[in-house]
Design an enzyme around this catalytic site. Structure first.
Site, PDB file in Angstrom:
ATOM      1  NE  ARG A  68     -23.549  -9.743  -1.833  1.00 34.47           N
ATOM      2  CZ  ARG A  68     -23.762  -9.664  -0.728  1.00 34.47           C
ATOM      3  NH1 ARG A  68     -23.344  -9.239   0.382  1.00 34.47           N
ATOM      4  NH2 ARG A  68     -25.321  -9.605  -0.497  1.00 34.47           N
ATOM      5  CG  HIS A 122      -4.746  -0.442 -15.179  1.00 32.61           C
ATOM      6  ND1 HIS A 122      -3.357  -0.553 -15.088  1.00 32.61           N
ATOM      7  CD2 HIS A 122      -4.968  -1.328 -16.440  1.00 32.61           C
ATOM      8  CE1 HIS A 122      -2.787  -1.437 -15.874  1.00 32.61           C
ATOM      9  NE2 HIS A 122      -3.653  -1.926 -16.686  1.00 32.61           N
ATOM     10  NE  ARG A 141      -4.621  -4.791 -13.548  1.00 31.55           N
ATOM     11  CZ  ARG A 141      -3.401  -4.678 -13.932  1.00 31.55           C
ATOM     12  NH1 ARG A 141      -2.749  -5.336 -14.797  1.00 31.55           N
ATOM     13  NH2 ARG A 141      -2.609  -3.988 -13.410  1.00 31.55           N
ATOM     14  CD  GLU A 163      -2.703   3.941 -14.750  1.00 30.33           C
ATOM     15  OE1 GLU A 163      -1.982   4.834 -14.189  1.00 30.33           O
ATOM     16  OE2 GLU A 163      -2.891   2.666 -14.171  1.00 30.33           O
ATOM     17  CB  THR A 170      -0.443  -4.851  -9.282  1.00 28.13           C
ATOM     18  OG1 THR A 170      -0.443  -3.926  -9.206  1.00 28.13           O
ATOM     19  CG2 THR A 170       0.975  -5.553  -8.557  1.00 28.13           C
ATOM     20  CG  HIS A 188       3.028   0.458  -8.470  1.00 26.30           C
ATOM     21  ND1 HIS A 188       1.753   0.038  -9.086  1.00 26.30           N
ATOM     22  CD2 HIS A 188       3.165  -0.501  -7.427  1.00 26.30           C
ATOM     23  CE1 HIS A 188       1.662  -1.352  -8.878  1.00 26.30           C
ATOM     24  NE2 HIS A 188       2.372  -1.505  -7.698  1.00 26.30           N
ATOM     25  CG  HIS A 213      -3.825  -0.514  -2.289  1.00 28.11           C
ATOM     26  ND1 HIS A 213      -4.500  -1.791  -2.832  1.00 28.11           N
ATOM     27  CD2 HIS A 213      -3.185  -0.711  -1.192  1.00 28.11           C
ATOM     28  CE1 HIS A 213      -4.433  -2.376  -1.696  1.00 28.11           C
ATOM     29  NE2 HIS A 213      -3.830  -1.990  -0.680  1.00 28.11           N
TER      30      HIS A 213
END
Length: 256
Positions: A28, A53, A55, A84, A114, A205, A229
């Site tokens: 949003r 991280h 990207r 990262e 990922t 991870h 996560h």
């Protein structure tokens, strides 16, 4: 957090990865949930670090988030800021401008869903070496995202890395299966090899409340875990403070 791999292993630090907070916000245009508010709540609950991280496609963490977090963390001088990314994409721009405590080099492609593998040696050695040296000149610790291959740890040290981050998805996928023991042995060997080569050891991870304690018991050399996560998913149900406390308890249980 000590970088002396020969010293007594300190209590493992928890760095919270905030990418998923930004991912929800980006659906949003309201600015909620706030990445900086999430960072504040996690730090108030006892997290020792913040990881992002960013990207190249900015699908979760955006450049402005990185800068706002850097400003926020000026108020938390004992907290580690870990950025990262792929140093051949956009990571080095952030490192040069913001000089975070740690830069974690990850060999992702630009559109990668990922992170799913570590650096390869000797293939990646020569192109990594000058960027690692640049980070060191800037006073930024470098951690290389690595598969749990004990034989590669000497190579990571030889190119100048300070630490490695063990890519733990294979362990997490095997947890609770007959393959779990073999995976734990593999990661324990990699952590020991990194330690023996003078490297600090991070891990991340798919670590979660179910598998973290067993992992840290098998690899007591791990100085830092970066968890995003699972922790953010738990925070949706428990709240940030309770989620951070739960992961800190997993770490404490591993050292009991």
């Amino acid at each position: 957090m000590s970088d002396d791999a020969s010293a007594t292993t300190p209590r493992t630090a928890l760095s919270v990865n905030l990418n998923k907070v930004a991912l929800v916000r980006n659906t949003r245009h309201l600015g909620i949930p706030s990445v900086t508010r999430a960072a504040t709540l996690c730090l108030e609950a006892g997290a020792q670090g913040i990881t992002v991280h960013p990207r190249p496609d900015a699908r979760h963490i955006r450049a402005e988030d990185v800068h706002e977090l850097a400003e926020l963390l000026l108020k938390w001088p004992r907290v580690e800021f870990n950025i990262e990314g792929n140093p051949f994409h956009n990571l080095m721009d952030f490192v040069r401008e913001l000089r975070p405590n740690q830069a974690t080099f990850v060999p992702d492609s630009e559109g990668q869903f990922t992170s799913d593998h570590g650096w390869r040696f000797p293939e990646d050695a020569e192109r990594l070496r000058p960027l690692i040296e640049e980070c060191r000149q800037l006073g930024v610790r470098v951690s290389l995202f690595m598969d749990a291959d004990a034989a590669s740890m000497a190579d990571a040290r030889a190119v100048g890395a300070d630490r490695v981050e063990l890519y733990t998805e294979p362990y997490a996928a095997a947890h609770g299966t007959p393959e779990a023991g073999a995976q734990l042995e593999r990661f324990a060997a990699a952590a020991q090899a990194a330690h023996d080569n003078g490297l600090g050891v991070n891990a991340g991870h798919d670590l979660n409340r179910d598998n973290l304690t067993a992992f840290l018991k098998a690899a007591p050399q791990v100085q830092e875990v970066s968890i995003g996560h699972a922790l953010i998913a738990d925070a949706l149900e428990m709240g940030y403070a309770a989620a951070v406390a739960a992961y800190l308890q997993c770490i404490t249980d591993a050292r009991a």
